[in-house]
Design a protein around this motif. Structure first.
Motif, PDB file in Angstrom:
ATOM      1  N   ARG A 220     -19.279 100.973  -1.855  1.00 37.69           N
ATOM      2  CA  ARG A 220     -19.888 100.166  -0.811  1.00 37.69           C
ATOM      3  C   ARG A 220     -19.335  98.749  -0.818  1.00 37.69           C
ATOM      4  NH1 ARG A 220     -24.375 101.947   1.120  1.00 37.69           N
ATOM      5  NH2 ARG A 220     -23.179 103.837   0.758  1.00 37.69           N
ATOM      6  N   GLN A 221     -19.213  98.169   0.356  1.00 32.04           N
ATOM      7  CA  GLN A 221     -18.776  96.788   0.507  1.00 32.04           C
ATOM      8  C   GLN A 221     -19.962  95.842   0.273  1.00 32.04           C
ATOM      9  OE1 GLN A 221     -15.709  95.846   1.051  1.00 32.04           O
ATOM     10  NE2 GLN A 221     -15.683  93.858   2.026  1.00 32.04           N
ATOM     11  N   ILE A 222     -19.710  94.791  -0.523  1.00 33.30           N
ATOM     12  CA  ILE A 222     -20.700  93.753  -0.789  1.00 33.30           C
ATOM     13  C   ILE A 222     -20.189  92.451  -0.192  1.00 33.30           C
ATOM     14  CG2 ILE A 222     -22.014  92.516  -2.553  1.00 33.30           C
ATOM     15  CD1 ILE A 222     -22.630  95.518  -2.434  1.00 33.30           C
ATOM     16  N   ARG A 223     -21.059  91.757   0.551  1.00 32.37           N
ATOM     17  CA  ARG A 223     -20.673  90.505   1.217  1.00 32.37           C
ATOM     18  C   ARG A 223     -21.561  89.378   0.687  1.00 32.37           C
ATOM     19  NH1 ARG A 223     -17.904  92.360   6.174  1.00 32.37           N
ATOM     20  NH2 ARG A 223     -18.208  94.620   6.306  1.00 32.37           N
ATOM     21  N   ILE A 224     -20.924  88.381   0.090  1.00 34.22           N
ATOM     22  CA  ILE A 224     -21.631  87.284  -0.562  1.00 34.22           C
ATOM     23  C   ILE A 224     -21.539  86.020   0.284  1.00 34.22           C
ATOM     24  CG2 ILE A 224     -21.829  85.904  -2.660  1.00 34.22           C
ATOM     25  CD1 ILE A 224     -22.307  88.827  -3.194  1.00 34.22           C
ATOM     26  N   TYR A 225     -22.670  85.366   0.465  1.00 38.04           N
ATOM     27  CA  TYR A 225     -22.692  84.004   1.015  1.00 38.04           C
ATOM     28  C   TYR A 225     -23.008  83.046  -0.119  1.00 38.04           C
ATOM     29  CZ  TYR A 225     -24.640  79.712   2.847  1.00 38.04           C
ATOM     30  OH  TYR A 225     -24.907  78.383   3.059  1.00 38.04           O
ATOM     31  N   LEU A 226     -22.191  81.997  -0.242  1.00 39.53           N
ATOM     32  CA  LEU A 226     -22.422  80.957  -1.233  1.00 39.53           C
ATOM     33  C   LEU A 226     -22.648  79.629  -0.520  1.00 39.53           C
ATOM     34  CD1 LEU A 226     -19.571  81.862  -3.758  1.00 39.53           C
ATOM     35  CD2 LEU A 226     -22.017  82.337  -4.032  1.00 39.53           C
ATOM     36  N   PRO A 227     -23.572  78.804  -1.005  1.00 35.53           N
ATOM     37  CA  PRO A 227     -23.827  77.504  -0.372  1.00 35.53           C
ATOM     38  C   PRO A 227     -22.582  76.623  -0.368  1.00 35.53           C
ATOM     39  CG  PRO A 227     -25.552  78.056  -1.942  1.00 35.53           C
ATOM     40  CD  PRO A 227     -24.466  79.064  -2.132  1.00 35.53           C
ATOM     41  N   ASN A 228     -22.513  75.702   0.580  1.00 36.57           N
ATOM     42  CA  ASN A 228     -21.353  74.815   0.692  1.00 36.57           C
ATOM     43  C   ASN A 228     -21.103  74.003  -0.567  1.00 36.57           C
ATOM     44  OD1 ASN A 228     -20.558  75.500   3.316  1.00 36.57           O
ATOM     45  ND2 ASN A 228     -22.039  74.091   4.235  1.00 36.57           N
ATOM     46  N   LYS A 229     -22.181  73.670  -1.267  1.00 29.73           N
ATOM     47  CA  LYS A 229     -22.050  72.819  -2.451  1.00 29.73           C
ATOM     48  C   LYS A 229     -21.816  73.622  -3.730  1.00 29.73           C
ATOM     49  CE  LYS A 229     -25.203  69.402  -0.396  1.00 29.73           C
ATOM     50  NZ  LYS A 229     -26.508  68.706  -0.540  1.00 29.73           N
ATOM     51  N   TYR A 230     -21.630  74.928  -3.588  1.00 35.02           N
ATOM     52  CA  TYR A 230     -21.553  75.776  -4.779  1.00 35.02           C
ATOM     53  C   TYR A 230     -20.433  75.341  -5.726  1.00 35.02           C
ATOM     54  CZ  TYR A 230     -21.366  79.927  -7.737  1.00 35.02           C
ATOM     55  OH  TYR A 230     -21.378  80.776  -8.821  1.00 35.02           O
ATOM     56  N   GLU A 231     -19.273  74.988  -5.188  1.00 34.20           N
ATOM     57  CA  GLU A 231     -18.125  74.639  -6.036  1.00 34.20           C
ATOM     58  C   GLU A 231     -18.109  73.172  -6.437  1.00 34.20           C
ATOM     59  OE1 GLU A 231     -14.779  76.029  -3.746  1.00 34.20           O
ATOM     60  OE2 GLU A 231     -14.778  77.945  -4.827  1.00 34.20           O
ATOM     61  N   GLU A 232     -18.977  72.363  -5.841  1.00 33.89           N
ATOM     62  CA  GLU A 232     -18.995  70.935  -6.157  1.00 33.89           C
ATOM     63  C   GLU A 232     -19.745  70.660  -7.453  1.00 33.89           C
ATOM     64  OE1 GLU A 232     -20.557  68.764  -2.875  1.00 33.89           O
ATOM     65  OE2 GLU A 232     -19.154  69.650  -1.421  1.00 33.89           O
ATOM     66  N   ASP A 233     -20.919  71.247  -7.590  1.00 34.83           N
ATOM     67  CA  ASP A 233     -21.744  71.033  -8.774  1.00 34.83           C
ATOM     68  C   ASP A 233     -21.770  72.317  -9.589  1.00 34.83           C
ATOM     69  OD1 ASP A 233     -23.598  70.493 -10.705  1.00 34.83           O
ATOM     70  OD2 ASP A 233     -25.210  69.898  -9.338  1.00 34.83           O
ATOM     71  N   VAL A 234     -20.952  72.377 -10.617  1.00 37.16           N
ATOM     72  CA  VAL A 234     -20.780  73.625 -11.378  1.00 37.16           C
ATOM     73  C   VAL A 234     -21.897  73.835 -12.392  1.00 37.16           C
ATOM     74  CG1 VAL A 234     -18.275  73.629 -11.078  1.00 37.16           C
ATOM     75  CG2 VAL A 234     -19.280  72.458 -13.051  1.00 37.16           C
ATOM     76  N   THR A 235     -22.876  72.947 -12.399  1.00 37.59           N
ATOM     77  CA  THR A 235     -23.995  73.119 -13.323  1.00 37.59           C
ATOM     78  C   THR A 235     -25.215  73.702 -12.620  1.00 37.59           C
ATOM     79  OG1 THR A 235     -24.851  70.872 -12.935  1.00 37.59           O
ATOM     80  CG2 THR A 235     -23.196  71.147 -14.674  1.00 37.59           C
ATOM     81  N   ARG A 236     -25.226  73.673 -11.307  1.00 37.55           N
ATOM     82  CA  ARG A 236     -26.408  74.093 -10.564  1.00 37.55           C
ATOM     83  C   ARG A 236     -26.478  75.612 -10.425  1.00 37.55           C
ATOM     84  NH1 ARG A 236     -28.524  71.940  -4.633  1.00 37.55           N
ATOM     85  NH2 ARG A 236     -30.468  73.135  -4.669  1.00 37.55           N
ATOM     86  N   ARG A 237     -27.704  76.139 -10.514  1.00 36.10           N
ATOM     87  CA  ARG A 237     -27.934  77.570 -10.322  1.00 36.10           C
ATOM     88  C   ARG A 237     -28.800  77.794  -9.092  1.00 36.10           C
ATOM     89  NH1 ARG A 237     -26.284  80.926 -14.247  1.00 36.10           N
ATOM     90  NH2 ARG A 237     -25.385  79.921 -16.084  1.00 36.10           N
ATOM     91  N   TYR A 238     -28.742  79.013  -8.526  1.00 31.53           N
ATOM     92  CA  TYR A 238     -29.335  79.262  -7.212  1.00 31.53           C
ATOM     93  C   TYR A 238     -30.193  80.520  -7.196  1.00 31.53           C
ATOM     94  CZ  TYR A 238     -25.782  75.916  -5.727  1.00 31.53           C
ATOM     95  OH  TYR A 238     -25.008  74.791  -5.581  1.00 31.53           O
TER      96      TYR A 238
ATOM     97  N   MET B  74     -24.331  92.407 -12.285  1.00 30.30           N
ATOM     98  CA  MET B  74     -22.983  91.997 -11.913  1.00 30.30           C
ATOM     99  C   MET B  74     -23.001  90.635 -11.212  1.00 30.30           C
ATOM    100  SD  MET B  74     -20.378  93.901  -9.274  1.00 30.30           S
ATOM    101  CE  MET B  74     -20.728  95.485 -10.044  1.00 30.30           C
ATOM    102  N   ILE B  75     -23.936  90.467 -10.274  1.00 30.59           N
ATOM    103  CA  ILE B  75     -24.051  89.200  -9.545  1.00 30.59           C
ATOM    104  C   ILE B  75     -24.467  88.077 -10.490  1.00 30.59           C
ATOM    105  CG2 ILE B  75     -25.315  87.982  -7.741  1.00 30.59           C
ATOM    106  CD1 ILE B  75     -23.285  90.015  -6.674  1.00 30.59           C
ATOM    107  N   ASP B  76     -25.412  88.349 -11.371  1.00 34.25           N
ATOM    108  CA  ASP B  76     -25.880  87.325 -12.310  1.00 34.25           C
ATOM    109  C   ASP B  76     -24.782  86.888 -13.269  1.00 34.25           C
ATOM    110  OD1 ASP B  76     -28.403  87.273 -11.197  1.00 34.25           O
ATOM    111  OD2 ASP B  76     -29.242  88.738 -12.606  1.00 34.25           O
ATOM    112  N   GLU B  77     -23.865  87.785 -13.584  1.00 33.70           N
ATOM    113  CA  GLU B  77     -22.749  87.439 -14.477  1.00 33.70           C
ATOM    114  C   GLU B  77     -21.646  86.695 -13.723  1.00 33.70           C
ATOM    115  OE1 GLU B  77     -19.541  89.583 -17.497  1.00 33.70           O
ATOM    116  OE2 GLU B  77     -21.058  90.795 -16.471  1.00 33.70           O
ATOM    117  N   LYS B  78     -21.407  87.090 -12.490  1.00 39.63           N
ATOM    118  CA  LYS B  78     -20.283  86.544 -11.717  1.00 39.63           C
ATOM    119  C   LYS B  78     -20.608  85.174 -11.110  1.00 39.63           C
ATOM    120  CE  LYS B  78     -17.231  87.892  -7.841  1.00 39.63           C
ATOM    121  NZ  LYS B  78     -15.956  87.840  -8.575  1.00 39.63           N
ATOM    122  N   TYR B  79     -21.891  84.960 -10.737  1.00 34.18           N
ATOM    123  CA  TYR B  79     -22.279  83.731 -10.043  1.00 34.18           C
ATOM    124  C   TYR B  79     -23.368  82.992 -10.823  1.00 34.18           C
ATOM    125  CZ  TYR B  79     -19.832  86.068  -6.238  1.00 34.18           C
ATOM    126  OH  TYR B  79     -18.885  86.719  -5.479  1.00 34.18           O
TER     127      TYR B  79
END
Length: 255
Positions: free
Chosen positions: A16-34, A124-129
């Motif tokens: 199955r295809q999985i499609r992820i949306y990440l917030p715009n600021k996801y790559e700016e603050d690498v300490t924040r979790r969502y 998988m998602i919790d490990e990757k993101y």
């Protein structure tokens, strides 16, 4: 920001295809979790060109515009009647007029589908993101609403918020009512339900949808901390109607 990848649904031996949306600021603050929201029919969530009927929910645009920081995991649906198989936790004899000649029932794969999400996809998602692992929600429309409600009942410690939009509970009405009645939903923080007044589909009329959803709401409101039910005047069973409800759905779940 969007990312796509393919996974194997081990219990059902299909991909199955999985499609992820990440917030715009996801790559700016690498300490924040969502917080994470899992949604069914992933092809219909973000972009019109991917959507099955040419019109998506444009959820990514809404989240960007409202600066709602949330990771969304969209799971593409299966094709045709096999979507109903995965979204029905129990076999059903409803809508026999849409069955192919070799079918006696529909559904029955929902248990395995949710087990895949909880035991394979979520880790998988919790490990990757960078996720808040204990702040997970689920949402779906029509049959996706049915399977989301099932998931909350079976895994209330995992899915603490849920949205069930225009849900086709009547496919498994007796079974889902009985499951809600015996489930401990005290850990579920918020549950949103709605139904339009013109949601007749195939051989199912408007009142069947409304009464079916109302019965589920009356059961859930006694067990969930904050439960909201909307009957949307004039709303039909399609993407255009659901797009209009995006602000109130997300506003309630994440206010």
């Amino acid at each position: 920001m969007y990312q796509n990848f393919e996974v194997k649904i081990t219990p059902l031996t299909r991909t199955r295809q999985i499609r992820i949306y990440l917030p715009n600021k996801y790559e700016e603050d690498v300490t924040r979790r969502y917080q994470v929201l899992y949604m069914h029919d992933g092809q219909n969530l973000y972009k019109d060109e991917d959507a099955g009927y040419g019109r998506s929910w444009r959820i990514g645009d809404y989240l960007d515009q409202n600066e709602l920081d949330l990771i969304v995991v969209g799971i593409d649906c299966n094709e045709g009647l096999m979507r109903l198989d995965e979204c029905c936790p129990w076999k059903s004899n409803e809508m026999t007029e849409v069955f192919s000649a070799g079918r006696q029932s529909i559904g029955g794969e929902g248990k395995e589908y949710i087990e895949f999400i909880v035991h394979e996809l979520k880790p998988m998602i919790d490990e990757k993101y960078r996720t808040l692992q204990d702040e997970t929600s689920m949402a779906g429309i029509s049959m996706g609403g049915l399977i989301s409600t099932y998931a909350v009942c079976v895994y209330p410690h995992v899915f603490k918020r849920a949205a069930s939009i225009s849900s086709a509970y009547w496919f498994n009405q007796k079974e889902i009512e009985e499951l809600i009645q015996v489930s401990d939903l005290s850990k579920v923080e918020r549950f949103y339900l709605d139904i339009g007044t013109k949601e007749n589909t195939e051989s199912i009329n408007d009142l069947t949808y409304i009464n079916s959803n109302r019965r589920i709401y009356h059961l859930l409101k006694e067990k969930v901390q904050d439960c909201r039910f909307e009957i949307v005047e004039g709303a039909v069973h399609n993407e255009l109607a659901w797009i209009e409800r995006v602000p109130q759905i997300f506003g309630f779940l994440y206010k």
